[in-house]
Design a protein around this motif. Structure first.
Motif, PDB file in Angstrom:
ATOM      1  N   GLU A  14       0.842  -1.208   0.000  1.00  0.00           N
ATOM      2  CA  GLU A  14       0.000   0.000   0.000  1.00  0.00           C
ATOM      3  C   GLU A  14       0.879   1.261   0.000  1.00  0.00           C
ATOM      4  OE1 GLU A  14      -2.416   0.638   3.446  1.00  0.00           O
ATOM      5  OE2 GLU A  14      -3.875   1.821   2.329  1.00  0.00           O
ATOM      6  N   SER A  44      -8.759  -7.162   1.776  1.00  0.00           N
ATOM      7  CA  SER A  44      -8.097  -6.056   2.481  1.00  0.00           C
ATOM      8  C   SER A  44      -8.774  -4.709   2.213  1.00  0.00           C
ATOM      9  CB  SER A  44      -6.627  -5.982   2.066  1.00  0.00           C
ATOM     10  OG  SER A  44      -6.525  -5.484   0.744  1.00  0.00           O
ATOM     11  N   HIS A  45      -9.558  -4.642   1.161  1.00  0.00           N
ATOM     12  CA  HIS A  45     -10.267  -3.395   0.815  1.00  0.00           C
ATOM     13  C   HIS A  45      -9.307  -2.237   0.551  1.00  0.00           C
ATOM     14  CE1 HIS A  45     -14.209  -4.771   3.010  1.00  0.00           C
ATOM     15  NE2 HIS A  45     -13.870  -5.538   1.982  1.00  0.00           N
ATOM     16  N   ILE A  46      -8.102  -2.537   0.071  1.00  0.00           N
ATOM     17  CA  ILE A  46      -7.157  -1.456  -0.264  1.00  0.00           C
ATOM     18  C   ILE A  46      -7.313  -1.139  -1.748  1.00  0.00           C
ATOM     19  CG2 ILE A  46      -4.737  -0.717  -0.319  1.00  0.00           C
ATOM     20  CD1 ILE A  46      -4.207  -2.743   1.959  1.00  0.00           C
TER      21      ILE A  46
END
Lengths: 870, 103
Positions: free
Chosen positions: B51, B80-82
């Motif tokens: 990230e 992870s919803h990144i």
């Protein structure tokens, strides 16, 4: 930097929530890669840590909350670790977790993700131990929101287990907690509605649980308890007294499944109360009950006084103004008057127990229900009884997720110690308690279950009449029939043609016979009843059905109602979509043997499990293996005098059977072979029979063709052609074979086109009607016709349709509705009724093309005009 | 390096930052392609580094692409919803597109 304004404070809390959920989210993502072995190693390490730290955490919890008993909290910590581990260590929670071979299905685990776990003040460390281990086992992250009064001990439990888990390889951040502060409650509220929280696992006070449910997120909550325990006179009284004391004093009564009111059979009340007294309990008099109620019940709310939760009995007596100079385990209060109104008939998480006396099981259950529905619906109940019938009645009446038998309800409710309930610190209360489950909530509730059903292995079977005698002259087999009293079912014409005497002359020596000759062309149920009535007098041990399809069908139904008079024709004729799932149950065994002797070469009824009965303007079908005759005699001598029109009508019936069973969705290699050979025989023998009607050789081939086609439809069923023909025949009184013939050209064309809607049935994975028609054409020796711009089978399909047309014209068979002489206006007026009847006919269910209602209309309309050679 | 495009392969477990890739981000100026075909596991530290890498790449106006991402690793990125990791995979974020439970 410390926040100064309200907005700054809110921003700071929001950022903290963001930080907690982000680390939990990343950990959940990483956890998805773990194998069962990795997970189990982590769980083992966490359990070891919890066992090692059980005394330390119990002591700390007691010191921080000033509730309960340290020694009991140690036990709770051990139940939440050691007992839980024993139950879950071998359970699969990764990948395929369950195989259901009988259903051809597996279940695969999918983690929940990020869980917000609430920990209560009454069980601050055991709940954290329990939820942490459960989350590790199921590869979920958990953020703990502890009770403010127990945050230090709850968070230490979380920290210790987290460190042990990470050392064993768990993802960084998979357990986290909200630190103790004056903003703990607000931060928890922010987390309740945070988008990165996938599930709230709420255990705690009613307000927190309600808040969890109100968050709009999936939530596993618990309800309030108010446990009634019925002490039935059959129980072991001293043992019951001890178990109740153990339970109600466990951690000073902080366990919500613990006993709240005893319902005691009067017959054993004195003994039980005396035993309580002997064991160190205090039995209040009426005046003292009021004093205790004043102390333990909050007058404003009517609920328990939270200051006394988990406090020892002596302290409660002192607070009640009752002086005692010895150690008291538990306080017992007789609840006089209307139980439902009594102040003490509520949950009291302290060693205070109400009791009432009852004079019967009925009263015992009713008073238990008063408590059960007085604030503890769905939670827990208990019973002490050696009478299984009483236990069963109690369990049936009480609404509780766990009904503990002959055990302490508190430790019993925890599961794993006294019984095989799942170990838990979260007691699901079902809808009665506002929850989604009555489970002892645990790992099974923390998994998303992915079901992977494989396609059903559809059962294809083949049944037909057991004994078939098929050569000309085989009527002689009747002589070897084992029967003393035969009942012949036939039509009047059979008698005229000499068929009846052919039968009676061949009966075994000494066999008595009666005959019922009133079966008409399409019998209804009144005819069946008359025949059954006649049989009651005759008392036959064999039925001989002699005639065409109507006679044979009627005989099958007559035998059914003769053998089983209690059956209901309407129930047996209920429609069904799938034979394997139908509602109707037919008898397994028939008592009277049935011999079928067909005198036409058409229906094949002698080898099918079907029987059709006329019911007004419709025909009802009865279908079951038990309808199959025991013996079929296929003797062409019975058909040699058949008139030309009946010979042709019935041959076209058999032709329709062969073609429809061939393309049926239930067709198989077995039925295909029969259908193809039937077709070949019909194309060969019908022209020859029509040319030379007395030729027994071709009559024999035609007769065999009908029986072979009958076997095919008996197992593969028919199709839309029959649905149309049933409707037309019933409405306009058209013989069945003739009605079939007028639609045949249309339905071959219809079924050979790619369906506008495919049939959804597991045994038919590929639409193959077009190639099967082509195969039929090839099998009977037709040459491929030239068809421009059409599919690969179009040439053969056209050849087949032309062959059917040519055969019809050769036989003088009407091939359209108009050719039957039905006026167009009358036909069109009847169309709505015809369409409805055909659409509801079971025959369409096995048609290879999903038959839509507008298509039925078009099939009827298209079948009216005189046919021309395609 | 092919046609000014830098390619690098993650081998085994990604449980911390990869210095070589950090250096490539600083030194180069073309697109950076990270091949995950030989990546067997991504740890939390690995995710955080990825990230961060994407943030630094944005600042440096460098494009970073993830290629040959095995499903197990791709699912980690999804859960992870990144957002930036999904962009690097050429996909859309799993959480942003959903508006809640639907039937």
């Amino acid at each position: 930097m410390a926040a100064t304004t309200k907005e700054e404070l809110e921003l700071m809390l929001t950022e903290r929530a963001q930080s907690l959920t982000r680390q939990a989210r990343l950990a959940a993502a990483v956890f998805s890669q773990y194998s069962q072995e990795q997970v189990d190693a982590i769980v083992k390490a966490m359990t070891t840590c919890a066992i090692d730290n059980a005394p330390r955490l119990a002591k700390m919890a007691h010191e921080e909350t000033r509730m309960g008993v340290t020694e009991d909290k140690v036990l709770k910590n051990l139940v939440a670790s050691e007992f839980l581990y024993a139950q879950i260590k071998d359970k699969r929670t990764v990948g395929v977790i369950k195989e259901l071979p009988e259903l051809n299905m597996v279940e695969v685990a999918e983690p929940i993700g990020v869980i917000l776990g609430l920990a209560p003040v009454t069980n601050p460390t055991s709940t954290v131990i329990f939820k942490s281990i459960c989350c590790a086992k199921t590869r979920n992250s958990i953020i703990f929101s502890p009770h403010l009064m127990a945050a230090e001990s709850s968070n230490l439990a979380a920290k210790l287990l987290y460190e042990a888990a990470v050392a064993a390889g768990a993802p960084k951040g998979f357990i986290s907690w909200v630190d103790k502060s004056s903003r703990l409650r607000r931060l928890s509220e922010i987390l309740f509605s945070h988008p990165e929280v996938d599930l709230i696992f709420a255990t705690g006070g009613t307000q927190m649980v309600k808040a969890a449910y109100s968050s709009g997120k999936p939530a596993l909550g618990v309800g309030a308890g108010n446990t009634p325990v019925y002490v039935h006179k059959s129980c072991n009284v001293p043992s019951a007294a001890m178990e109740i004391i153990i339970s109600k004093t466990f951690d000073n009564g902080t366990e919500c499944p613990s006993e709240q009111t005893l319902i005691i059979d009067r017959e054993v009340a004195d003994e039980l109360i005396e035993e309580f007294r002997r064991c160190g309990c205090y039995i209040c008099n009426e005046e003292e009950v009021e004093k205790v109620a004043d102390a333990v019940i909050d007058a404003r709310t009517g609920g328990m006084n939270y200051r006394l939760v988990g406090q020892p009995a002596n302290l409660i007596l002192e607070q009640s103004g009752i002086k005692v100079d010895r150690h008291i385990k538990m306080i017992l209060c007789p609840l006089k008057g209307e139980l439902r109104q009594h102040r003490l008939a509520v949950e009291k998480l302290m060693p205070v127990l109400g009791y009432v006396l009852v004079d019967s099981v009925e009263e015992g259950i009713n008073r238990s229900l008063d408590i059960n529905y007085g604030g503890g619906t769905g939670h827990t109940a208990g019973i002490f009884s050696e009478d299984d019938a009483v236990i069963e009645r109690f369990a049936d009446a009480i609404n509780a997720g766990r009904i503990i038998v002959n055990s302490p309800s508190s430790i019993g409710g925890l599961g794993g110690v006294y019984n095989h309930l799942n170990t838990t610190l979260s007691f699901g209360c079902g809808t009665g308690g506002g929850n989604i489950t009555t489970d002892n909530v645990g790992i099974k509730n923390l998994i998303n279950y992915k079901r992977v059903p494989r396609r059903k292995n559809y059962l294809i079977s083949f049944q037909t009449t057991k004994n078939i005698y098929s050569n000309p002259g085989s009527i002689e087999h009747l002589k070897s029939l084992k029967c003393k009293n035969a009942f012949i079912i036939t039509s009047r014409s059979a008698s005229r043609r000499g068929h009846l005497s052919m039968v009676t002359e061949n009966l075994p020596a000494g066999c008595h016979s009666d005959a019922f000759t009133d079966i008409g062309t399409e019998p209804d149920f009144s005819t069946i009843q008359k025949a059954v009535q006649a049989m009651r007098f005759s008392k036959p041990d064999a039925i001989i059905a002699l005639g065409g399809g109507s006679v044979l069908d009627a005989a099958k139904i007559i035998r059914l109602f003769y053998d089983y008079p209690e059956l209901d024709v309407k129930e047996l004729a209920v429609n069904f979509l799938d034979f394997h799932h139908r509602m109707v149950e037919f008898p397994q065994v028939m008592k009277t043997q049935l011999v079928a002797i067909p005198t036409t070469s058409g229906t094949g009824s002698e080898v099918t499990p079907f029987a059709v009965l006329k019911d007004g303007y419709r025909k009802v079908s009865m279908i079951d293996e038990c309808m199959l005759p025991d013996v079929a005699i296929i003797d062409a001598q019975f058909t040699k005098s058949l008139p030309r029109d009946i010979t042709s009508d019935t041959a076209f019936d058999a032709l329709t059977h062969a073609l429809e069973s061939l393309v049926s969705t239930f067709s198989s290699d077995y039925t295909d072979g029969l259908a193809l050979e039937a077709l070949r025989l019909i194309f060969e023998a019908l022209p020859a029979t029509l040319k030379n009607p007395s030729s027994i050789l071709f009559r024999h081939k035609l007769h065999n063709a009908a029986t072979l086609a009958g076997m095919a439809i008996g197992n593969a069923s028919v199709g839309v052609n029959h649905a149309l023909a049933h409707a037309l025949g019933a409405r306009f009184n058209i013989p069945h074979g003739r009605a079939n013939a007028v639609f045949l050209m249309s339905t071959i064309e219809y079924n050979s086109q790619i369906p506008s809607k495919f049939v959804s049935i597991p045994c038919y994975p590929l639409w193959v009607a077009d190639r099967k028609y082509a195969r039929a054409a090839q099998f009977v020796g037709l040459k491929e016709e030239a068809v421009a711009d059409a599919g690969p089978y179009a040439g053969y399909i056209l050849a087949l349709r032309r062959a059917v047309y040519d055969l019809g014209r050769l036989a003088g068979q009407p091939l359209s509705v108009g050719e039957l002489g039905i006026p167009l206006e009358e036909y069109m007026a009847a169309l709505p009724e015809l369409v409805e009847t055909a659409f509801n006919d079971m025959s369409v269910r096995s048609n290879p093309r999903y038959t839509l209602a507008p298509e039925v209309v078009e099939l009827f309309k298209g079948a009216y005009a005189p046919r021309e050679r395609p | 390096m092919i046609n000014n495009e830098m390619r690098v392969r993650i081998l085994g477990q990604l449980d911390r930052g990869v210095d070589e890739i950090d250096k490539m981000l600083i030194s180069g100026d073309g697109p950076l392609e990270i091949d995950f075909s030989a990546c067997t596991f991504v740890a939390v530290d690995g995710l955080e580094w990825l990230e961060e890498l994407m943030l630094r790449a944005d600042s440096a106006k460098r494009s970073v692409h993830f290629v040959n991402v095995p499903p197990v690793i791709y699912k980690v990125f999804k859960i992870s919803h990144i957002e930036s990791l999904m962009r690097a995979c050429g996909g859309v974020s799993s959480n942003k597109s959903s508006k809640g439970p639907v039937c």
